[in-house]
Write a protein that holds these residues in place. Sequence first.
Motif, PDB file in Angstrom:
ATOM      1  N   ALA A  20       6.794   0.402   5.548  1.00 52.30           N
ATOM      2  CA  ALA A  20       6.865   0.195   4.104  1.00 52.30           C
ATOM      3  C   ALA A  20       5.478   0.395   3.500  1.00 52.30           C
ATOM      4  O   ALA A  20       4.473   0.071   4.126  1.00 52.30           O
ATOM      5  CB  ALA A  20       7.364  -1.215   3.795  1.00 52.30           C
ATOM      6  N   THR A  21       5.460   0.945   2.303  1.00 54.47           N
ATOM      7  CA  THR A  21       4.208   1.160   1.575  1.00 54.47           C
ATOM      8  C   THR A  21       4.416   0.769   0.122  1.00 54.47           C
ATOM      9  O   THR A  21       5.436   1.103  -0.472  1.00 54.47           O
ATOM     10  CB  THR A  21       3.779   2.642   1.645  1.00 54.47           C
ATOM     11  OG1 THR A  21       3.656   3.026   2.998  1.00 54.47           O
ATOM     12  CG2 THR A  21       2.468   2.865   0.952  1.00 54.47           C
ATOM     13  N   ALA A  22       3.452   0.060  -0.438  1.00 57.37           N
ATOM     14  CA  ALA A  22       3.470  -0.287  -1.861  1.00 57.37           C
ATOM     15  C   ALA A  22       2.102   0.063  -2.435  1.00 57.37           C
ATOM     16  O   ALA A  22       1.074  -0.202  -1.813  1.00 57.37           O
ATOM     17  CB  ALA A  22       3.768  -1.763  -2.053  1.00 57.37           C
ATOM     18  N   GLU A  23       2.104   0.676  -3.604  1.00 60.79           N
ATOM     19  CA  GLU A  23       0.854   1.125  -4.209  1.00 60.79           C
ATOM     20  C   GLU A  23       0.839   0.788  -5.701  1.00 60.79           C
ATOM     21  O   GLU A  23       1.854   0.908  -6.378  1.00 60.79           O
ATOM     22  CB  GLU A  23       0.722   2.631  -4.024  1.00 60.79           C
ATOM     23  CG  GLU A  23      -0.567   3.203  -4.527  1.00 60.79           C
ATOM     24  CD  GLU A  23      -0.664   4.674  -4.198  1.00 60.79           C
ATOM     25  OE1 GLU A  23      -0.885   5.447  -5.150  1.00 60.79           O
ATOM     26  OE2 GLU A  23      -0.514   5.052  -3.033  1.00 60.79           O
ATOM     27  N   LYS A  24      -0.316   0.359  -6.195  1.00 59.03           N
ATOM     28  CA  LYS A  24      -0.470   0.019  -7.610  1.00 59.03           C
ATOM     29  C   LYS A  24      -1.842   0.492  -8.073  1.00 59.03           C
ATOM     30  O   LYS A  24      -2.845   0.250  -7.411  1.00 59.03           O
ATOM     31  CB  LYS A  24      -0.342  -1.500  -7.799  1.00 59.03           C
ATOM     32  CG  LYS A  24      -0.611  -1.996  -9.188  1.00 59.03           C
ATOM     33  CD  LYS A  24       0.488  -1.625 -10.136  1.00 59.03           C
ATOM     34  CE  LYS A  24       0.232  -2.224 -11.509  1.00 59.03           C
ATOM     35  NZ  LYS A  24       1.155  -1.781 -12.493  1.00 59.03           N
ATOM     36  N   GLN A  47      -7.282   1.220  -7.420  1.00 54.29           N
ATOM     37  CA  GLN A  47      -6.022   1.453  -6.717  1.00 54.29           C
ATOM     38  C   GLN A  47      -5.921   0.516  -5.520  1.00 54.29           C
ATOM     39  O   GLN A  47      -6.868   0.368  -4.752  1.00 54.29           O
ATOM     40  CB  GLN A  47      -5.959   2.905  -6.252  1.00 54.29           C
ATOM     41  CG  GLN A  47      -4.617   3.295  -5.691  1.00 54.29           C
ATOM     42  CD  GLN A  47      -4.562   4.781  -5.407  1.00 54.29           C
ATOM     43  OE1 GLN A  47      -5.533   5.368  -4.946  1.00 54.29           O
ATOM     44  NE2 GLN A  47      -3.430   5.389  -5.681  1.00 54.29           N
ATOM     45  N   ARG A 103      -3.307  -0.488  -2.223  1.00 50.01           N
ATOM     46  CA  ARG A 103      -2.157  -0.008  -1.449  1.00 50.01           C
ATOM     47  C   ARG A 103      -1.982  -0.882  -0.217  1.00 50.01           C
ATOM     48  O   ARG A 103      -2.933  -1.154   0.509  1.00 50.01           O
ATOM     49  CB  ARG A 103      -2.373   1.436  -1.021  1.00 50.01           C
ATOM     50  CG  ARG A 103      -1.216   1.977  -0.206  1.00 50.01           C
ATOM     51  CD  ARG A 103      -1.385   3.421   0.113  1.00 50.01           C
ATOM     52  NE  ARG A 103      -2.656   3.641   0.781  1.00 50.01           N
ATOM     53  CZ  ARG A 103      -2.977   4.764   1.394  1.00 50.01           C
ATOM     54  NH1 ARG A 103      -2.165   5.768   1.405  1.00 50.01           N
ATOM     55  NH2 ARG A 103      -4.153   4.896   1.980  1.00 50.01           N
ATOM     56  N   GLY A 104      -0.766  -1.318   0.015  1.00 44.51           N
ATOM     57  CA  GLY A 104      -0.420  -2.078   1.204  1.00 44.51           C
ATOM     58  C   GLY A 104       0.477  -1.247   2.107  1.00 44.51           C
ATOM     59  O   GLY A 104       1.383  -0.568   1.636  1.00 44.51           O
ATOM     60  N   ASP A 147      -0.211  -4.354   9.685  1.00 44.87           N
ATOM     61  CA  ASP A 147      -0.250  -4.302   8.229  1.00 44.87           C
ATOM     62  C   ASP A 147      -1.698  -4.137   7.784  1.00 44.87           C
ATOM     63  O   ASP A 147      -2.618  -4.604   8.432  1.00 44.87           O
ATOM     64  CB  ASP A 147       0.385  -5.533   7.586  1.00 44.87           C
ATOM     65  CG  ASP A 147      -0.214  -6.836   8.076  1.00 44.87           C
ATOM     66  OD1 ASP A 147      -0.998  -6.819   9.029  1.00 44.87           O
ATOM     67  OD2 ASP A 147       0.107  -7.876   7.495  1.00 44.87           O
TER      68      ASP A 147
END
Length: 77
Positions: A19-23, A34, A36-37, A62
């Motif tokens: 899984a990847t989450a980016e803001k 920026q 990103r996890g 992680d």
Amino acid sequence: LMERTLPAPTDSTFLSYSATAEKTVPLKGHHGVQVRGVLYGNRYTEKDKSSAAMPDYGYHNDSLYAGYAYADARSSF
């Protein structure tokens, strides 16, 4: 003459995930921050109780990244 035998394979249900989450948080002008996890790994439902050194063959990893972002009409960085 020598004969070797291996233990029976461990029977287990296998689950693989990522899984990847980016803001991107905009700052003044074309600049931003920026974040990103990233999370990935695999999991087995059974553990090998006969192995003292490695009872669980699954792994989980992680990471959290943070950095600078720049974007205008012609380029992003």
